[in-house]
Design an enzyme around this catalytic site. Structure first.
Site, PDB file in Angstrom:
ATOM      1  N   GLY A  77       0.849  -1.269   0.011  1.00  0.00           N
ATOM      2  CA  GLY A  77      -0.133   0.056   0.174  1.00  0.00           C
ATOM      3  C   GLY A  77       0.589   1.229  -0.211  1.00  0.00           C
ATOM      4  O   GLY A  77       1.646   1.252   0.925  1.00  0.00           O
ATOM      5  N   PRO A  78       0.233   2.527  -0.841  1.00  0.00           N
ATOM      6  CA  PRO A  78      -1.005   2.446  -1.400  1.00  0.00           C
ATOM      7  C   PRO A  78      -1.039   1.829  -2.923  1.00  0.00           C
ATOM      8  O   PRO A  78      -1.618   2.067  -3.605  1.00  0.00           O
ATOM      9  CB  PRO A  78      -1.189   3.963  -1.379  1.00  0.00           C
ATOM     10  CG  PRO A  78       0.249   4.436  -1.465  1.00  0.00           C
ATOM     11  CD  PRO A  78       1.029   3.669  -0.678  1.00  0.00           C
ATOM     12  N   CYS A 102      12.000   4.809   3.101  1.00  0.00           N
ATOM     13  CA  CYS A 102      12.025   6.265   2.800  1.00  0.00           C
ATOM     14  C   CYS A 102      12.676   6.993   3.860  1.00  0.00           C
ATOM     15  O   CYS A 102      11.952   7.835   4.337  1.00  0.00           O
ATOM     16  CB  CYS A 102      10.920   6.684   2.380  1.00  0.00           C
ATOM     17  SG  CYS A 102      10.920   8.315   1.506  1.00  0.00           S
ATOM     18  N   GLU A 127      -0.834  -6.433   1.420  1.00  0.00           N
ATOM     19  CA  GLU A 127      -0.935  -5.234   2.088  1.00  0.00           C
ATOM     20  C   GLU A 127      -1.997  -5.629   3.525  1.00  0.00           C
ATOM     21  O   GLU A 127      -3.292  -6.100   3.215  1.00  0.00           O
ATOM     22  CB  GLU A 127      -1.793  -4.277   1.248  1.00  0.00           C
ATOM     23  CG  GLU A 127      -2.359  -2.956   2.181  1.00  0.00           C
ATOM     24  CD  GLU A 127      -1.191  -2.203   2.903  1.00  0.00           C
ATOM     25  OE1 GLU A 127      -1.639  -1.824   4.074  1.00  0.00           O
ATOM     26  OE2 GLU A 127      -0.266  -2.177   2.549  1.00  0.00           O
ATOM     27  N   GLY A 137       2.014   2.265  -5.409  1.00  0.00           N
ATOM     28  CA  GLY A 137       2.925   3.154  -6.365  1.00  0.00           C
ATOM     29  C   GLY A 137       3.904   1.948  -6.958  1.00  0.00           C
ATOM     30  O   GLY A 137       4.045   1.755  -8.086  1.00  0.00           O
ATOM     31  N   LYS A 138       4.787   1.590  -5.949  1.00  0.00           N
ATOM     32  CA  LYS A 138       5.951   0.638  -6.071  1.00  0.00           C
ATOM     33  C   LYS A 138       5.380  -0.806  -6.951  1.00  0.00           C
ATOM     34  O   LYS A 138       5.786  -1.514  -7.528  1.00  0.00           O
ATOM     35  CB  LYS A 138       6.936   0.169  -5.072  1.00  0.00           C
ATOM     36  CG  LYS A 138       7.563   1.735  -4.566  1.00  0.00           C
ATOM     37  CD  LYS A 138       8.696   1.264  -3.666  1.00  0.00           C
ATOM     38  CE  LYS A 138       9.417   2.488  -3.117  1.00  0.00           C
ATOM     39  NZ  LYS A 138       8.414   3.125  -2.185  1.00  0.00           N
ATOM     40  N   ASP A 197       9.208  -2.885   1.490  1.00  0.00           N
ATOM     41  CA  ASP A 197       9.239  -1.278   1.564  1.00  0.00           C
ATOM     42  C   ASP A 197       8.761  -1.117   3.004  1.00  0.00           C
ATOM     43  O   ASP A 197       7.712  -0.936   2.988  1.00  0.00           O
ATOM     44  CB  ASP A 197       8.412  -0.638   0.435  1.00  0.00           C
ATOM     45  CG  ASP A 197       8.476   0.816   0.515  1.00  0.00           C
ATOM     46  OD1 ASP A 197       9.242   1.288   0.945  1.00  0.00           O
ATOM     47  OD2 ASP A 197       7.572   1.182  -0.064  1.00  0.00           O
TER      48      ASP A 197
END
Length: 504
Positions: free
Chosen positions: A308-309, A429, A331, A311-312, A376
């Protein structure tokens, strides 16, 4: 007599309500000449700040909806965006200035008044808005949405703020300070713990601690919006026709000149998406990593453990479809799982599946089942402060330690779920040592069936430049030199961390 915003109303001998700012500056305009309506662009910025303050909303999610609601054109939308984001980025510095101009702690001000003041300060000190217009329009906004009494306070405070430039205020605020962290916290508008953490991260990842100023300045610069065309599905021709420019770091990317991206049919269809170049690079690095596992079923199986959400996951799914692979996007929360499904809608359905479940269970339920896995991991997001300016004021140092166990458990689960010869990409990130190098160290400790691949070389291999200088060559520990760290001040990306781990 009390005001509607708390506190006792004070009136002078003429019966007029007195403000509580230090100094007695009133507007010189006659009542009939004072602005009483809220300028739409400033109103949008104010509403965004109120949503962030009162509802813990994210500015990047609220802003587009408020722009559409007030029907702002491109020029006014740009002004509103810069005003709201600038006020949020500069909040630490601006609050320090305001504290010198109000005779009570800022915590005792009505939050609505404080947000209006922040908007006014940003216009006065950091935008090319004439002082009289910044004062008049901010007071008019306050009069329209808060009330006449608070507008008098706001007028007096902002007049005092306007007496000095931003540089003069910062020099005054830092006069006599010797602690570099405290000085940087004030001048670059970051909490002290973040300044300290980022400086330590620079050194741990092989950079010079002196880069901290450039890094903090990059956090305070308005980021350029990045687009990605999903491989095999999307085209950037429409974007280039609309004035977008090719991205310099990665294939199928573009830089946006601003405005409503929804005007592009490819964006509406989902074949072109908004995605930071750092995210594009780490996803492509995983998709291109060399595997040593023997193929037995003819199809690679990929996993995005924290999708989620989406993109990757969407970029990986498009890459998987091109390579004849299949990806499971996991997710844990149902509403974010639905966002992942929406992000994947443009990709052939036989290339992906969305699973709602805890990623920590995947390794136990599907041992040695996937060739490529992206972790991630949930993190503090210290690498995306330029795009999410409110995060620097919400996050606390305690968040780092609280997220640590989850990050380790997710990576352990991925290492159980990956096949021998397969590769796990651990991504955050955030450059914080505790969220990056320490997590990887713990995963490798005592294990002889894992090896680190050269993540810097992997990023170079998928970049257009061929040399990103993202590897941690100068890192104090040899094992850390195999990981990679992107930086806003060097790469104009989010500060994405990447470690590639192969199971032997």
């Amino acid at each position: 007599m009390t005001s509607e915003h708390g506190g006792v109303r004070r009136r002078d001998s003429a019966g007029r309500e007195r403000n509580r700012a230090t100094g007695r500056n009133r507007t010189t305009a006659a009542p009939s000449q004072r602005t009483r309506a809220a300028d739409p662009a400033r109103l949008v910025a104010y509403e965004v700040l109120r949503a962030v303050s009162a509802d813990d909303a994210y500015a990047n999610l609220v802003m587009p909806a408020r722009i559409r609601h007030h029907h702002l054109d491109r020029r006014d939308a740009g002004f509103a965006t810069e005003l709201a984001y600038g006020a949020l980025r500069g909040q630490g510095s601006y609050d320090a200035i305001l504290a010198r101009c109000v005779d009570r702690p800022l915590s005792e001000l009505d939050p609505a008044i404080l947000d209006a003041l922040r908007i006014g300060v940003h216009q006065l000190l950091a935008m090319r808005v004439p002082a009289h217009a910044a004062l008049d329009q901010t007071v008019g906004l306050a009069r329209a949405v808060i009330g006449a009494g608070p507008s008098a306070l706001i007028n007096a405070v902002l007049r005092r703020v306007s007496a000095q430039s931003l540089q003069e205020w910062l020099a005054q605020l830092t006069d006599g300070l010797t602690d570099d962290v405290k000085i940087a916290s004030i001048t670059e508008s970051h909490p002290e713990w973040i300044v300290r953490s980022l400086r330590q991260a620079l050194v741990a990842h092989g950079r010079d601690a002196a880069e901290i100023t450039a890094l903090l300045e990059a956090d305070n610069a308005a980021p350029v919006v990045n687009l990605v065309a999903l491989p095999g599905l999307g085209s950037l021709d429409e974007a280039f026709d609309a004035g977008f420019t090719p991205g310099p770091l990665v294939i199928d990317s573009a830089l946006s000149p601003g405005g409503d991206l929804g005007r592009l049919s490819s964006v509406r269809e989902g074949t072109v998406r908004v995605q930071d170049v750092g995210s594009q690079l780490v996803a492509r690095a995983l998709a291109a990593a060399e595997l040593t596992s023997e193929r037995t079923d003819g199809e690679e199986r990929w996993l995005d453990m924290c999708a989620g959400p989406g993109g990757k996951a969407a970029l990986l799914a498009a890459l998987a479809a091109e390579q004849g692979a299949w990806i499971l996007a996991n997710e844990p929360t149902p509403h974010r799982a639905r966002l992942v499904e929406q992000a994947m809608a443009a990709i052939p359905e036989d290339a992906w599946t969305v699973r709602t479940g805890d990623g920590r269970d995947v390794g136990r339920e599907h041992p040695e089942s996937f060739d490529r896995i992206l972790v991630d991991a949930p993190c503090t997001g210290l690498g995306a402060l330029r795009r999410r300016p409110e995060s620097r004021w919400r996050r606390q140092l305690s968040d780092v330690s609280e997220l640590g166990p989850l990050q380790r458990e997710l990576l352990d689960s991925a290492l159980s779920a990956v096949k021998r010869g397969g590769v796990v990409a651990y991504v955050t990130c955030s450059p914080h040592i505790a969220e990056t190098l320490a997590v990887v160290d713990d995963a490798l400790r005592g294990r002889t069936d894992l090896e680190l691949l050269d993540a810097g070389a992997a990023l170079d291999a998928v970049s257009l430049t061929g040399k990103l200088d993202a590897g941690n060559a100068g890192s104090p520990l040899p094992v850390h030199r195999m990981t990679a760290q992107l930086w806003p001040h060097l790469h104009q990306t989010d500060a994405m961390f990447l470690a590639l781990i192969r199971k032997l």
